[in-house]
Design an enzyme around this catalytic site. Structure first.
Site, PDB file in Angstrom:
ATOM      1  CG  ASP A 119      33.628  30.715  32.187  1.00 41.52           C
ATOM      2  OD1 ASP A 119      34.457  29.863  32.553  1.00 41.52           O
ATOM      3  OD2 ASP A 119      33.926  31.882  31.910  1.00 41.52           O
ATOM      4  CG  HIS A 157      42.545  34.695  39.060  1.00 40.12           C
ATOM      5  ND1 HIS A 157      43.455  34.456  40.062  1.00 40.12           N
ATOM      6  CD2 HIS A 157      41.614  33.716  39.162  1.00 40.12           C
ATOM      7  CE1 HIS A 157      43.106  33.369  40.726  1.00 40.12           C
ATOM      8  NE2 HIS A 157      41.988  32.905  40.206  1.00 40.12           N
ATOM      9  CG  PHE A 169      39.822  40.693  33.255  1.00 41.47           C
ATOM     10  CD1 PHE A 169      39.266  41.764  33.943  1.00 41.47           C
ATOM     11  CD2 PHE A 169      40.843  40.953  32.339  1.00 41.47           C
ATOM     12  CE1 PHE A 169      39.703  43.061  33.725  1.00 41.47           C
ATOM     13  CE2 PHE A 169      41.293  42.240  32.117  1.00 41.47           C
ATOM     14  CZ  PHE A 169      40.715  43.301  32.810  1.00 41.47           C
ATOM     15  CE1 TYR A 182      45.413  33.022  25.033  1.00 37.99           C
ATOM     16  CE2 TYR A 182      47.263  34.479  24.575  1.00 37.99           C
ATOM     17  CZ  TYR A 182      45.920  34.301  24.847  1.00 37.99           C
ATOM     18  OH  TYR A 182      45.084  35.383  24.934  1.00 37.99           O
TER      19      TYR A 182
END
Length: 324
Positions: free
Chosen positions: A43, A191, A23, A155
């Site tokens: 990526d 997404h 994104f 994360y």
């Protein structure tokens, strides 16, 4: 962000963007190309999507490389933007060990590359390093309130460790670093199934499904439109080397989750109602940046109001859902 013609030669660099088909990464690649840089987009397509950068593939200044940055990468570039890492709870909790490896080992590999080439590297860190904050709003000096063993820790702590590595490479190896902490960002190319609140609400509203709110809807977020964020990111990279960060980038306008849901319903003319569900573990109750540092050092402030950004994002999802 306008750019003066005489600046183009200065900006004509070969730039590596990890997570470049995601994104944020795809918007960054697009803006760097528009400003005269060559772009190497890296990526592994775990969450990035090829359709995000399909329109760039015919550009002779754009190159795409499929690679996982948990493995070393040997390329020749002038700058690195390190964005690679799944950023929504749905995606980063799918394979939490890989999420931590991407943040930590990915940082080590990209910092090693920057050290070898003696180049500048920017780390896309996150407001999640503040956890469920006990200080509101959040300044860069706040050290956070993070659960190191919770389901979000892969994360949160991965990004915190990445920041540690960046500053240790800066102190120990004189690597030129830039660290930004990104607050909630939204816009086209999100997404549709990433579980983030803006994309969730818009997709549910367009389908006239009940909008899912976790908790009572009184928790707050501040939403920054993607174009504003990308301009801030580039401004940080091009700032004086003495400014290492961390620097908050986000929109300080604060809204409750319920207010966001009501805005989305109104803007989509949806028949959706609101469905309240239990709040997930460690989900922050408040999230709002103090952006004084970005304003003073970068001359940066967000300019796009939430309603304007939501309309653009809704238009994108309307077109996208027609293909599903």
């Amino acid at each position: 962000m306008e750019i003066a013609p005489q600046e183009v030669d200065v900006l004509n660099k070969r730039v590596l963007v990890t997570g470049g088909s995601g994104f944020l990464g795809s918007h960054l690649c697009e803006q760097l190309l528009a400003q005269g840089s060559e772009v190497l987009c890296v990526d592994n397509f775990f969450t990035g999507r090829r359709q995000n950068i399909t329109h760039l593939l015919e550009n002779k200044s754009f190159e795409l490389l499929r690679h996982d940055i948990t493995f070393p990468l040997y390329v020749e570039v002038d700058e690195v933007y390190n964005l690679a890492c799944p950023a929504s709870p749905v995606h980063y909790q799918f394979d939490p060990v890989q999420t931590t490896k991407t943040s930590v080992m990915g940082a080590i590999n990209m910092l090693g590359l920057a050290k070898r080439l003696k180049i500048k590297i920017l780390q896309a860190s996150t407001s999640e390093v503040y956890g469920d904050p006990e200080i509101h709003p959040q300044p860069e000096s706040y050290r956070g309130n993070v659960n190191p063993i919770g389901p979000r820790a892969c994360y949160d702590e991965g990004k915190r460790c990445a920041e540690t590595l960046f500053f240790d490479y800066y102190r120990q190896h004189n690597v030129k670093i830039k660290v930004i902490r990104i607050f909630n960002t939204y816009g086209p190319r999100m997404h549709p199934n990433d579980g983030r609140v803006v994309s969730n609400f818009i997709v549910q509203a367009l389908r006239n499904q009940n909008i899912t709110i976790y908790g009572d809807g009184r928790q707050t977020r501040s939403f920054c439109y993607v174009d504003d964020l990308i301009h801030g990111m580039i401004a940080m990279m091009r700032s004086d080397d003495a400014l290492t960060g961390p620097v908050n980038l986000g929109n300080p306008s604060e809204f409750t989750i319920r207010e966001l849901a009501e805005k989305v319903i109104a803007l989509t003319n949806s028949r959706s109602s609101i469905d309240y569900r239990p709040l997930p573990q460690d989900d922050p109750m408040q999230r709002k940046p103090i952006i004084d540092l970005a304003q003073q050092k970068l001359g940066w402030s967000p300019t796009i109001h939430l309603d304007e950004g939501l309309i653009k994002t809704i238009d994108y999802f309307e077109s996208l859902l027609k293909t599903y």
